[in-house]
Design a protein around this motif. Sequence first.
Motif, PDB file in Angstrom:
ATOM      1  N   ASN A   7       0.840  -1.190   0.000  1.00 24.03           N
ATOM      2  CA  ASN A   7       0.000   0.000   0.000  1.00 24.03           C
ATOM      3  C   ASN A   7       0.880   1.246   0.000  1.00 24.03           C
ATOM      4  OD1 ASN A   7      -2.136  -1.750   0.112  1.00 24.03           O
ATOM      5  ND2 ASN A   7      -2.876  -1.101   2.133  1.00 24.03           N
ATOM      6  N   ASP A   8       0.348   2.329  -0.498  1.00 25.57           N
ATOM      7  CA  ASP A   8       1.125   3.562  -0.621  1.00 25.57           C
ATOM      8  C   ASP A   8       1.719   4.002   0.712  1.00 25.57           C
ATOM      9  OD1 ASP A   8       0.458   3.602  -3.274  1.00 25.57           O
ATOM     10  OD2 ASP A   8      -1.120   5.115  -3.065  1.00 25.57           O
ATOM     11  N   GLY A   9       2.981   4.441   0.645  1.00 25.80           N
ATOM     12  CA  GLY A   9       3.625   5.028   1.803  1.00 25.80           C
ATOM     13  C   GLY A   9       4.291   4.054   2.752  1.00 25.80           C
ATOM     14  N   LEU A  10       4.292   2.750   2.431  1.00 28.91           N
ATOM     15  CA  LEU A  10       4.819   1.761   3.376  1.00 28.91           C
ATOM     16  C   LEU A  10       6.203   1.234   3.014  1.00 28.91           C
ATOM     17  CD1 LEU A  10       1.620  -0.443   3.973  1.00 28.91           C
ATOM     18  CD2 LEU A  10       2.367   1.603   5.217  1.00 28.91           C
ATOM     19  N   LEU A  11       6.685   1.508   1.799  1.00 29.71           N
ATOM     20  CA  LEU A  11       7.900   0.848   1.305  1.00 29.71           C
ATOM     21  C   LEU A  11       9.129   1.156   2.163  1.00 29.71           C
ATOM     22  CD1 LEU A  11       9.201  -0.899  -0.907  1.00 29.71           C
ATOM     23  CD2 LEU A  11       9.621   1.204  -2.189  1.00 29.71           C
ATOM     24  N   SER A  12       9.410   2.411   2.388  1.00 27.54           N
ATOM     25  CA  SER A  12      10.638   2.805   3.076  1.00 27.54           C
ATOM     26  C   SER A  12      10.721   2.204   4.477  1.00 27.54           C
ATOM     27  CB  SER A  12      10.735   4.324   3.150  1.00 27.54           C
ATOM     28  OG  SER A  12      11.892   4.724   3.843  1.00 27.54           O
ATOM     29  N   SER A  13       9.653   2.342   5.250  1.00 31.60           N
ATOM     30  CA  SER A  13       9.667   1.834   6.625  1.00 31.60           C
ATOM     31  C   SER A  13       9.746   0.311   6.655  1.00 31.60           C
ATOM     32  CB  SER A  13       8.414   2.314   7.375  1.00 31.60           C
ATOM     33  OG  SER A  13       8.415   3.720   7.506  1.00 31.60           O
ATOM     34  N   THR A  14       9.074  -0.347   5.715  1.00 25.07           N
ATOM     35  CA  THR A  14       9.108  -1.810   5.663  1.00 25.07           C
ATOM     36  C   THR A  14      10.510  -2.304   5.343  1.00 25.07           C
ATOM     37  OG1 THR A  14       6.792  -1.899   4.952  1.00 25.07           O
ATOM     38  CG2 THR A  14       8.135  -3.850   4.548  1.00 25.07           C
ATOM     39  N   ASN A  27       6.363   1.379  -4.715  1.00 30.56           N
ATOM     40  CA  ASN A  27       5.774   0.510  -3.695  1.00 30.56           C
ATOM     41  C   ASN A  27       5.887  -0.987  -3.962  1.00 30.56           C
ATOM     42  OD1 ASN A  27       4.041   0.525  -5.854  1.00 30.56           O
ATOM     43  ND2 ASN A  27       2.302   1.431  -4.772  1.00 30.56           N
ATOM     44  N   VAL A  28       6.905  -1.425  -4.694  1.00 29.17           N
ATOM     45  CA  VAL A  28       7.035  -2.853  -4.990  1.00 29.17           C
ATOM     46  C   VAL A  28       8.323  -3.422  -4.393  1.00 29.17           C
ATOM     47  CG1 VAL A  28       7.439  -4.543  -6.829  1.00 29.17           C
ATOM     48  CG2 VAL A  28       5.588  -2.892  -7.046  1.00 29.17           C
ATOM     49  N   ILE A  29       8.194  -4.579  -3.751  1.00 24.36           N
ATOM     50  CA  ILE A  29       9.324  -5.369  -3.278  1.00 24.36           C
ATOM     51  C   ILE A  29       9.394  -6.628  -4.134  1.00 24.36           C
ATOM     52  CG2 ILE A  29      10.199  -6.809  -1.390  1.00 24.36           C
ATOM     53  CD1 ILE A  29       9.059  -4.827   0.574  1.00 24.36           C
ATOM     54  N   ARG A  30      10.571  -6.917  -4.673  1.00 27.73           N
ATOM     55  CA  ARG A  30      10.759  -8.149  -5.440  1.00 27.73           C
ATOM     56  C   ARG A  30      11.567  -9.136  -4.584  1.00 27.73           C
ATOM     57  NH1 ARG A  30      13.297  -6.868 -11.095  1.00 27.73           N
ATOM     58  NH2 ARG A  30      14.944  -6.082  -9.747  1.00 27.73           N
ATOM     59  N   VAL A  31      11.045 -10.332  -4.435  1.00 31.98           N
ATOM     60  CA  VAL A  31      11.660 -11.343  -3.578  1.00 31.98           C
ATOM     61  C   VAL A  31      12.015 -12.547  -4.443  1.00 31.98           C
ATOM     62  CG1 VAL A  31      11.429 -12.632  -1.439  1.00 31.98           C
ATOM     63  CG2 VAL A  31      10.040 -10.579  -1.809  1.00 31.98           C
ATOM     64  N   ALA A  32      13.278 -12.948  -4.435  1.00 31.80           N
ATOM     65  CA  ALA A  32      13.728 -14.005  -5.336  1.00 31.80           C
ATOM     66  C   ALA A  32      14.460 -15.112  -4.583  1.00 31.80           C
ATOM     67  CB  ALA A  32      14.646 -13.420  -6.410  1.00 31.80           C
ATOM     68  N   PRO A  33      13.766 -16.212  -4.258  1.00 30.80           N
ATOM     69  CA  PRO A  33      14.448 -17.359  -3.633  1.00 30.80           C
ATOM     70  C   PRO A  33      15.176 -18.201  -4.684  1.00 30.80           C
ATOM     71  CG  PRO A  33      12.087 -17.779  -3.804  1.00 30.80           C
ATOM     72  CD  PRO A  33      12.318 -16.399  -4.354  1.00 30.80           C
ATOM     73  N   ALA A  34      16.476 -17.986  -4.818  1.00 31.64           N
ATOM     74  CA  ALA A  34      17.276 -18.675  -5.833  1.00 31.64           C
ATOM     75  C   ALA A  34      17.609 -20.094  -5.369  1.00 31.64           C
ATOM     76  CB  ALA A  34      18.561 -17.897  -6.096  1.00 31.64           C
ATOM     77  N   PRO A  35      17.338 -21.105  -6.182  1.00 30.19           N
ATOM     78  CA  PRO A  35      17.498 -22.491  -5.737  1.00 30.19           C
ATOM     79  C   PRO A  35      18.938 -22.926  -5.496  1.00 30.19           C
ATOM     80  CG  PRO A  35      16.947 -22.411  -8.074  1.00 30.19           C
ATOM     81  CD  PRO A  35      16.780 -21.020  -7.542  1.00 30.19           C
ATOM     82  N   LEU A  36      19.919 -22.213  -6.030  1.00 32.12           N
ATOM     83  CA  LEU A  36      21.308 -22.594  -5.796  1.00 32.12           C
ATOM     84  C   LEU A  36      21.728 -22.370  -4.349  1.00 32.12           C
ATOM     85  CD1 LEU A  36      23.257 -21.353  -8.957  1.00 32.12           C
ATOM     86  CD2 LEU A  36      23.056 -23.716  -8.174  1.00 32.12           C
ATOM     87  N   TYR A  37      21.206 -21.334  -3.727  1.00 30.58           N
ATOM     88  CA  TYR A  37      21.705 -21.033  -2.381  1.00 30.58           C
ATOM     89  C   TYR A  37      20.629 -20.667  -1.361  1.00 30.58           C
ATOM     90  CZ  TYR A  37      21.703 -16.418  -4.691  1.00 30.58           C
ATOM     91  OH  TYR A  37      21.370 -15.303  -5.423  1.00 30.58           O
ATOM     92  N   ASN A  38      19.386 -20.487  -1.770  1.00 32.32           N
ATOM     93  CA  ASN A  38      18.353 -20.160  -0.788  1.00 32.32           C
ATOM     94  C   ASN A  38      17.695 -21.413  -0.230  1.00 32.32           C
ATOM     95  OD1 ASN A  38      17.682 -17.174  -2.512  1.00 32.32           O
ATOM     96  ND2 ASN A  38      18.169 -17.250  -0.331  1.00 32.32           N
ATOM     97  N   SER A  39      17.183 -21.277   0.980  1.00 34.57           N
ATOM     98  CA  SER A  39      16.542 -22.391   1.683  1.00 34.57           C
ATOM     99  C   SER A  39      15.071 -22.077   1.917  1.00 34.57           C
ATOM    100  CB  SER A  39      17.233 -22.617   3.029  1.00 34.57           C
ATOM    101  OG  SER A  39      17.027 -21.495   3.884  1.00 34.57           O
TER     102      SER A  39
END
Length: 479
Positions: free
Chosen positions: A419-426, A443-455
């Motif tokens: 939602n608007d206004g939440l990115l910086s604090s989050t 306002n977008v967060i991109r989350v990338a669980p890479a299979p080589l090293y993420n659990s």
Amino acid sequence: MSASPDQSRYAGLRAQAEVLDGEDSLRHLRNEFLIPSHADIQRKTLGQEDRSGNADHTDEAKPCTYLCGNSLGLQPKRTATRIQQYLGTWATQGVQGHFKPLEDSPLPTWLDADARAASLIAPIVGADESEVAVMQTLTANLHLLMSAFYRPDPNGRHKIILENKAFPSDHFAVLSQIRHHGLSPETSMVTIESPFSEDPVISTYDIQSLISKHAADTALIILPGIQYYTGQLFDIPTITAFAHKHGIFIIWDLAHAAGNVSLSLHDWDVDAAAWCTYKYLNGGPGCIGGLFIHSRNSLVTTTIADENPERGYGNRLSGWWGNDKGTRFAMQTKFHPVKGAAGFQLSNPSILDITSLSASLEVFGLAGGMKALREKSKKLTAFLENCLAHMSEEARALVRTITPSDPEQRGAQLSLMLNDGLLSSTLKVLEERGIIVDERKPNVIRVAPAPLYNSFQDCLTFAEGLEAGLLAAQTSPQI
């Protein structure tokens, strides 16, 4: 209002993550990478600890939760070793390093470094070795491909189709190519837009409809394999076949797809493609790029001895490293390209870059191929989605996923619109918890669980951190 999630809601997921990590047949690959610690990401200096993967570094503090491989992949531990071997060759052999193999070094001669890298990357993108070249950088390679295959006729086919939200460098490249040919973007550039106002997801039908509408005067299509903003995986084989049905050459930007999803560029009859190597391929910041040109588009039917050898191959911007190896160092001024994609090379490539990239490609070899990595990736991303669904109702009301929910229409990424206004604090809360993700303002967060090293535990840790960040941000939003 409390900023701390109710831990009881995550108890079952915590047990599930432990089981999934224990059953993961690729979990040993995580130890191939240097994962920054909590202390590392907070410090403002390099620090003095050992960065080679020894205990002095890994025991300092627990690893951070790094979910940013879609922007910059982590460093493989063997990268430093391979670069030291390269530096050793340079130090002890000088110019002889171009031609002289060393018995105690696994590295190829500098003359053959690009060929070895091509052999390592070809199976990752589903190509014959002769169809790929490790060279230049992503946008430079897109320009080289367009210089060879975009031949506009102002009275016939002259348009280029791309998506409305293409990565800026792709957009800039298309604009400049159109202007280079003396045409106007207003009449020669067509953009595909999502019909939805909320989420910028574009269906295969939408793409096909626009191609049909402009087929008669379209010369080229450029599309991403995976859309960088939404994480949407496009149907590459279907769209490619549809373009060919209308006689249109298509180039794919695989920056977010190479090393992320299973690709079969040769079998899908893809015309050409380009990618970077610093995201899921872990080559390092700004590392050398790669391109694919289908064998039917890079034929060489003449020899340098022919009276007019240039009649035997397609036009391209040329340089001496693309010249046939047998005559490359003869210093002749008659250009005759190497067969395949290598014939599109210009200058001799950076061996430092290729050495760094090849170190990571060795790790891909340990994974047993992209099929196994893709299967783990699907499980990781689905588990991440499930973790997000376990956030409190209050937190879930503050964010929504704009990446397709169908696992076949996405890679190792979920894009979350706050939602608007939440990115910086989050993001501040996530960083305090040692969680590294990627942001796309406003306002977008991109989350990338890479299979080589993420659990799987990484996915749960992020969900808990996101909930805490959202709840904290709601009390003090940054407008």
